[in-house]
Design a protein around this motif. Structure first.
Motif, mmCIF file in Angstrom:
data_model
loop_
_atom_site.group_PDB
_atom_site.id
_atom_site.type_symbol
_atom_site.label_atom_id
_atom_site.label_comp_id
_atom_site.label_asym_id
_atom_site.label_seq_id
_atom_site.Cartn_x
_atom_site.Cartn_y
_atom_site.Cartn_z
ATOM 1 N N ALA A 180 43.862 83.080 -40.768
ATOM 2 C CA ALA A 180 44.021 82.668 -39.367
ATOM 3 C C ALA A 180 44.625 81.274 -39.278
ATOM 4 O O ALA A 180 45.504 81.011 -38.441
ATOM 5 C CB ALA A 180 42.673 82.709 -38.651
ATOM 6 N N LYS A 181 44.200 80.389 -40.143
ATOM 7 C CA LYS A 181 44.738 79.023 -40.170
ATOM 8 C C LYS A 181 46.230 79.054 -40.528
ATOM 9 O O LYS A 181 47.038 78.347 -39.915
ATOM 10 C CB LYS A 181 43.956 78.198 -41.195
ATOM 11 C CG LYS A 181 44.276 76.742 -41.196
ATOM 12 C CD LYS A 181 43.293 76.040 -42.139
ATOM 13 C CE LYS A 181 43.902 74.827 -42.751
ATOM 14 N NZ LYS A 181 43.016 74.170 -43.693
ATOM 15 N N TRP A 182 46.606 79.884 -41.490
ATOM 16 C CA TRP A 182 48.010 80.004 -41.882
ATOM 17 C C TRP A 182 48.845 80.537 -40.718
ATOM 18 O O TRP A 182 49.944 80.054 -40.456
ATOM 19 C CB TRP A 182 48.143 80.929 -43.088
ATOM 20 C CG TRP A 182 49.556 81.029 -43.568
ATOM 21 C CD1 TRP A 182 50.176 80.221 -44.465
ATOM 22 C CD2 TRP A 182 50.543 81.985 -43.140
ATOM 23 N NE1 TRP A 182 51.490 80.611 -44.642
ATOM 24 C CE2 TRP A 182 51.739 81.690 -43.825
ATOM 25 C CE3 TRP A 182 50.531 83.041 -42.249
ATOM 26 C CZ2 TRP A 182 52.897 82.425 -43.645
ATOM 27 C CZ3 TRP A 182 51.699 83.777 -42.071
ATOM 28 C CH2 TRP A 182 52.860 83.461 -42.771
ATOM 29 N N ILE A 183 48.328 81.542 -39.996
ATOM 30 C CA ILE A 183 49.050 82.119 -38.858
ATOM 31 C C ILE A 183 49.268 81.068 -37.771
ATOM 32 O O ILE A 183 50.361 80.952 -37.215
ATOM 33 C CB ILE A 183 48.300 83.344 -38.293
ATOM 34 C CG1 ILE A 183 48.392 84.509 -39.285
ATOM 35 C CG2 ILE A 183 48.848 83.756 -36.929
ATOM 36 C CD1 ILE A 183 47.508 85.690 -38.941
ATOM 37 N N LEU A 184 48.233 80.295 -37.457
ATOM 38 C CA LEU A 184 48.380 79.257 -36.435
ATOM 39 C C LEU A 184 49.395 78.196 -36.848
ATOM 40 O O LEU A 184 50.185 77.722 -36.024
ATOM 41 C CB LEU A 184 47.023 78.621 -36.136
ATOM 42 C CG LEU A 184 46.023 79.546 -35.439
ATOM 43 C CD1 LEU A 184 44.655 78.879 -35.343
ATOM 44 C CD2 LEU A 184 46.539 79.951 -34.069
ATOM 45 N N THR A 185 49.414 77.836 -38.125
ATOM 46 C CA THR A 185 50.405 76.880 -38.623
ATOM 47 C C THR A 185 51.808 77.458 -38.491
ATOM 48 O O THR A 185 52.740 76.777 -38.061
ATOM 49 C CB THR A 185 50.118 76.526 -40.095
ATOM 50 O OG1 THR A 185 48.788 76.010 -40.188
ATOM 51 C CG2 THR A 185 51.099 75.506 -40.629
ATOM 52 N N LEU A 220 52.820 79.808 -36.344
ATOM 53 C CA LEU A 220 53.181 79.897 -34.933
ATOM 54 C C LEU A 220 53.570 78.537 -34.363
ATOM 55 O O LEU A 220 54.480 78.435 -33.546
ATOM 56 C CB LEU A 220 52.039 80.509 -34.128
ATOM 57 C CG LEU A 220 51.767 81.988 -34.386
ATOM 58 C CD1 LEU A 220 50.530 82.444 -33.629
ATOM 59 C CD2 LEU A 220 52.966 82.838 -34.016
ATOM 60 N N ARG A 221 52.885 77.477 -34.794
ATOM 61 C CA ARG A 221 53.237 76.140 -34.335
ATOM 62 C C ARG A 221 54.647 75.780 -34.790
ATOM 63 O O ARG A 221 55.415 75.167 -34.062
ATOM 64 C CB ARG A 221 52.250 75.101 -34.874
ATOM 65 C CG ARG A 221 52.529 73.724 -34.307
ATOM 66 C CD ARG A 221 51.588 72.615 -34.774
ATOM 67 N NE ARG A 221 50.300 73.061 -35.224
ATOM 68 C CZ ARG A 221 49.716 72.616 -36.350
ATOM 69 N NH1 ARG A 221 50.316 71.740 -37.114
ATOM 70 N NH2 ARG A 221 48.533 73.043 -36.699
ATOM 71 N N GLY A 222 55.027 76.222 -35.985
ATOM 72 C CA GLY A 222 56.348 75.916 -36.525
ATOM 73 C C GLY A 222 57.487 76.663 -35.854
ATOM 74 O O GLY A 222 58.621 76.191 -35.855
ATOM 75 N N ILE A 223 57.209 77.838 -35.277
ATOM 76 C CA ILE A 223 58.285 78.630 -34.664
ATOM 77 C C ILE A 223 58.195 78.664 -33.143
ATOM 78 O O ILE A 223 58.887 79.442 -32.493
ATOM 79 C CB ILE A 223 58.293 80.077 -35.214
ATOM 80 C CG1 ILE A 223 57.022 80.822 -34.818
ATOM 81 C CG2 ILE A 223 58.496 80.097 -36.707
ATOM 82 C CD1 ILE A 223 57.115 82.317 -34.975
#
Length: 140
Positions: free
Chosen positions: A19-24, A26-29
């Protein structure tokens, strides 16, 4: 995210890390978007299934992607409702779901004043060979 959402009731450490990786990600794109260019305005579909990839319930995953003017406009990946005994059944169900979406998209683009002669969904050909029936949908 779809796979991760299956573990909302009992998340483990690996689920929190995912979940942490997904949020990171999404923030990048966040500032990216779909762009439509001058390429041919053709609606195409792609369909696939993964046999029994959900190890907990032994269900297959159906996926499809539709492009228009070489850009993705509709996609889905979800567990099939039943447990099937063969890859052929799983692929056929995935192709059927994609065909239903293609019909909806066909009506949508015709309401925009666009049309094309044939509509194609590209699938794994293995199940077509096993059924000995071509799976294609053409409309005029």
């Amino acid at each position: 995210m779809v796979l991760l959402s299956r573990y909302l009731s009992y998340p483990g450490k690996s689920h929190w890390e995912a979940a942490k990786w997904i949020l990171t990600y999404l923030r990048g794109i966040a500032k990216l978007c779909l762009c439509f260019g001058d390429s041919k305005q053709i609606l195409e579909g792609f369909s696939d299934a993964n046999m029994a990839m959900d190890l907990n319930r032994r269900k297959s995953t159906s996926s499809y992607l539709f492009t228009f003017a070489s850009r993705a406009i509709s996609w889905q990946s979800k567990l099939q409702k039943c447990v099937y005994l063969s890859t052929t059944e799983a692929e056929y169900i995935a192709a059927t779901e994609a065909a239903k979406e293609m019909l909806w998209l066909k009506r949508f683009i015709s309401n925009l004043g666009l049309s094309q002669l044939t509509y194609e969904i590209f699938c794994d050909s293995r199940f077509e060979q096993e059924l000995d029936v071509p799976f294609s949908y053409e409309t005029y």
